[in-house]
Each structure stands twice: as C-alpha cells, then as structure tokens.
Design an enzyme around this catalytic site. Structure first.
Site, mmCIF file in Angstrom:
data_model
loop_
_atom_site.group_PDB
_atom_site.id
_atom_site.type_symbol
_atom_site.label_atom_id
_atom_site.label_comp_id
_atom_site.label_asym_id
_atom_site.label_seq_id
_atom_site.Cartn_x
_atom_site.Cartn_y
_atom_site.Cartn_z
ATOM 1 N N CYS A 134 22.644 -106.116 69.215
ATOM 2 C CA CYS A 134 21.454 -106.961 69.350
ATOM 3 C C CYS A 134 20.515 -106.404 70.413
ATOM 4 O O CYS A 134 20.763 -106.576 71.607
ATOM 5 C CB CYS A 134 21.882 -108.380 69.697
ATOM 6 S SG CYS A 134 20.498 -109.501 69.946
ATOM 7 N N CYS A 137 18.749 -109.034 72.545
ATOM 8 C CA CYS A 137 19.608 -109.616 73.588
ATOM 9 C C CYS A 137 19.809 -108.646 74.752
ATOM 10 O O CYS A 137 19.799 -109.050 75.914
ATOM 11 C CB CYS A 137 20.993 -109.940 73.051
ATOM 12 S SG CYS A 137 21.064 -110.720 71.447
ATOM 13 N N ASP A 138 20.007 -107.372 74.452
ATOM 14 C CA ASP A 138 20.546 -106.461 75.463
ATOM 15 C C ASP A 138 19.628 -105.317 75.911
ATOM 16 O O ASP A 138 19.979 -104.603 76.851
ATOM 17 C CB ASP A 138 21.868 -105.853 74.950
ATOM 18 C CG ASP A 138 22.940 -106.924 74.760
ATOM 19 O OD1 ASP A 138 22.902 -107.908 75.507
ATOM 20 O OD2 ASP A 138 23.783 -106.766 73.864
#
Ligand code: NAP
Length: 309
Positions: A134, A137-138
C-alpha cells in the site's frame, strides 16, 4: 439456531462500520470476524490518512476501536468464519466453522480482498518491516530513500508514480518486457527520471535481517542471470484477489472476481448487500470501505423496514 436481522460477513472497516450502523438502528446484528479480525488495516503500522486522527492511528488500534464501538451498540461479534450459506431462500442460513447456525433476514458481505503476493522466501516475515502492498499507507516512510516496486499493471504504474513524490529513487521490476498497464501511465513512468525499470526479471527471494528488509535476489528470465539489489523498501503490486470463493456461482461476480452491486450496494439477491474491497477494485481505502459499510447497513435497514411496514 439463532435468528437475526443482519449477518455481516467479514470484519474490516466495511464490516465494522456496517455493524455500528445496523446495531445502532436497533437491528439484531452478528458480525462474523473470520480469521483476520480488522482485515487489511491490521497489516498497516500507521494509518496517517484516516480522517479524524491527525497523529495517525495504528491499524490494530483502529480495529479495536471499531470493535468497541460496534459492541457498544449491541453487535454480537463472532471470532469465526462463515463456512456455508444458503442464499436460495430467506431467511438466509449461515453456518460457521465451529458449527454454529444462524438464520439472517439480510446479509452484508464485507469479506475484503487480499493483495496477491510473490510467494517467495523471505516475503511473509518482511511484511510490515519494509515490504508493503500500500503506497498510500507507507510511501511517507520512504522519503528520500530507494524503493523497489514489483508489477506491470495499472496499480504498479500508478503507485510507482505516487511513490516518486517521496522516494529519491525507484526501481520497477517487471517480469516481461512490456507493461500491462495503460499507455498513458506507461509514458509517465518511462519519462520519470526517478524510475528505473528492470525488465524480464522476477524476485526470487526477499532478503532481510533482524531489522527488516534489505533487498531482493533477482533473476533475469531471458539470460538466467541472478543478481542482488539492495534497497530500503519493496512494494508489491501484482494484483488483488477478492475474497469471494464462498459466493462463486451464487452472487454475480465480475471478471476479476469482485461482487457486482448496484450503486446502492444491492447484489443480485434481494436482501444481500456487499461493501468494502470485496466489491471495489478501484479505491480500496479504509475510509471508502467504511463509507460503503454504512451505506450497506442503511440499505439493509430500509429493506427490512419496507418489508415490515
Ligand atoms: P493487473 O492488471 O492484474 O496487473 C498485475 C501485474 O502484476 C501484471 O503486470 C502481471 O504481469 C504482474 N504479476 C502478476 N503476478 C505476478 C507474479 N507472481 N510475479 C510478478 N509479477 C506478477 O492488476 P492491477 O495492476 O492491480 O490492476 C487491477 C485492475 O484495476 C485492472 O483492471 C486495472 O486496470 C485497474 N486499475 C486501474 C488503475 C487506474 O486506472 N489508474 C489503477 C489501479 C488499478 P503480466 O503483465 O506479465 O501478467
């Protein structure tokens, strides 16, 4: 055999939110959490883009809060998988792996999807420690660093372009010499100075030490040559697999296996709704899953109200 108004299958953000809305609407609600309570968010250390948490929130912590909130309104949570369902007549018959039986007036399917993984040595133990699925997300954790991406479809191209806003260098590894993704994304990727493409190559092993990911062992499929590539992180975008095995042949699925719904999240069976990643091949965010969870619960409520009045 327990009779309930709503059976919700799958406890990620979609399922929990559906449970909060359904039980708060006074419907007797059972949430079947399956084997991964919390769903994919529990694989994320820190959700920095979930609205309402300016400092970010851990995936596990968010799942715990969602559970607490759903139970507060009367949801019964079941830490078990639904093993079989009979959608041919209402109320729908549901049986869990432990053998518990339910009759549900409506069902919300929120079983999510899983990222397709490489399945090579070292990968599983490095998830969350340098291996991610992701970018949204990261990516932030790789500011100024070198990231690897595997894949050649729209997801890999799109997410690589997103990652270049953060990383100093990105190496895109694809198993063929032509991308599968759309021409416009291909052009953008090939013209981006930060991206280097390694063609015709597969990851044979994910390398790591106790601190986490360190690099990959690569194999060139044309020459057979093996090499080692060190980097700070690895993003795997080789497709998603919706968790719809249980519904195959019963609910209408698209060519990729996602449940087909109308815009109000009704499936082809009256009284059965779908929410979250299991019906969403595009956005796949915790917040959009939660949004569709609330919609599905409101639709289940309307469906029952209409029938009972
Ligand atoms: P996808 O289109 O199925 O592409 C998967 C990619 O991963 C392919 O390039 C494939 O290689 C590669 N791959 C599969 N298994 C692999 C393995 N074991 N090892 C190495 N590589 C592997 O999946 P996706 O990119 O997630 O896209 C899914 C759907 O969402 C598509 O319809 C896509 O158009 C859509 N989507 C659209 C956008 C957008 O429009 N911006 C963004 C994301 C997704 P091969 O090419 O050799 O098969």
């Amino acid at each position: 055999m327990k009779k309930i108004d709503v059976g919700i299958i799958g406890g990620g953000p979609a399922g929990y939110t559906a449970a909060i809305y359904a039980s708060r609407a006074n419907l007797s609600t059972v949430l079947f959490l399956g084997t991964q309570p919390g769903g994919q968010i529990t694989l994320t250390n820190d959700l920095e883009n979930f609205p309402g948490f300016p400092e970010g929130i851990g995936g596990l912590e968010l799942a715990e809060k969602l559970e607490k909130q759903s139970v507060k309104f009367g949801t019964e949570t079941v830490y078990d998988k639904v093993e079989s369902i009979n959608f041919s007549e209402r109320p729908f018959y549901l049986k869990t792996t432990a053998g518990d039986e339910y009759l549900a007036e409506t069902v919300i399917v929120s079983t999510g999807s899983g990222s397709r993984m490489l399945g090579v040595p070292g990968e599983t133990e490095s998830i969350g420690k340098g291996v991610s699925t992701c970018a949204t997300c990261d990516a932030f954790f790789y500011r100024g660093k070198h990231a690897l991406v595997v894949g050649g479809g729209d997801s890999a191209l799109d997410e690589s372009l997103y990652l270049t806003r953060f990383v100093s260098k990105l190496t895109l590894i694809h198993r063929r010499e032509k991308f599968r993704g759309s021409p416009i994304l291909q052009n953008r990727v090939l013209n981006n100075d930060k991206i280097e493409v390694v063609w015709n190559s597969v990851v044979e092993e994910v390398l790591h030490n106790p601190g986490g990911f360190t690099g990959v062992k690569l194999k060139n499929l044309i020459s057979g040559a093996e090499s080692t590539l060190t980097a700070d992180g690895l993003f795997v975008f080789i497709g998603h697999i919706p968790n719809t095995d249980l519904f195959r042949g019963v609910l209408t699925l698209d060519d990729h296996g996602y449940i087909v719904t109308d815009r109000n999240l009704h499936t082809n069976i009256p009284g059965v709704f779908a929410a979250g990643d299991v019906q969403d091949p595009v956005y796949r965010q915790a917040i959009t899953a939660a949004g569709t969870g609330s919609m599905a619960a409101l639709e289940a409520y309307r469906f029952l109200e209409h029938e009972r009045n």
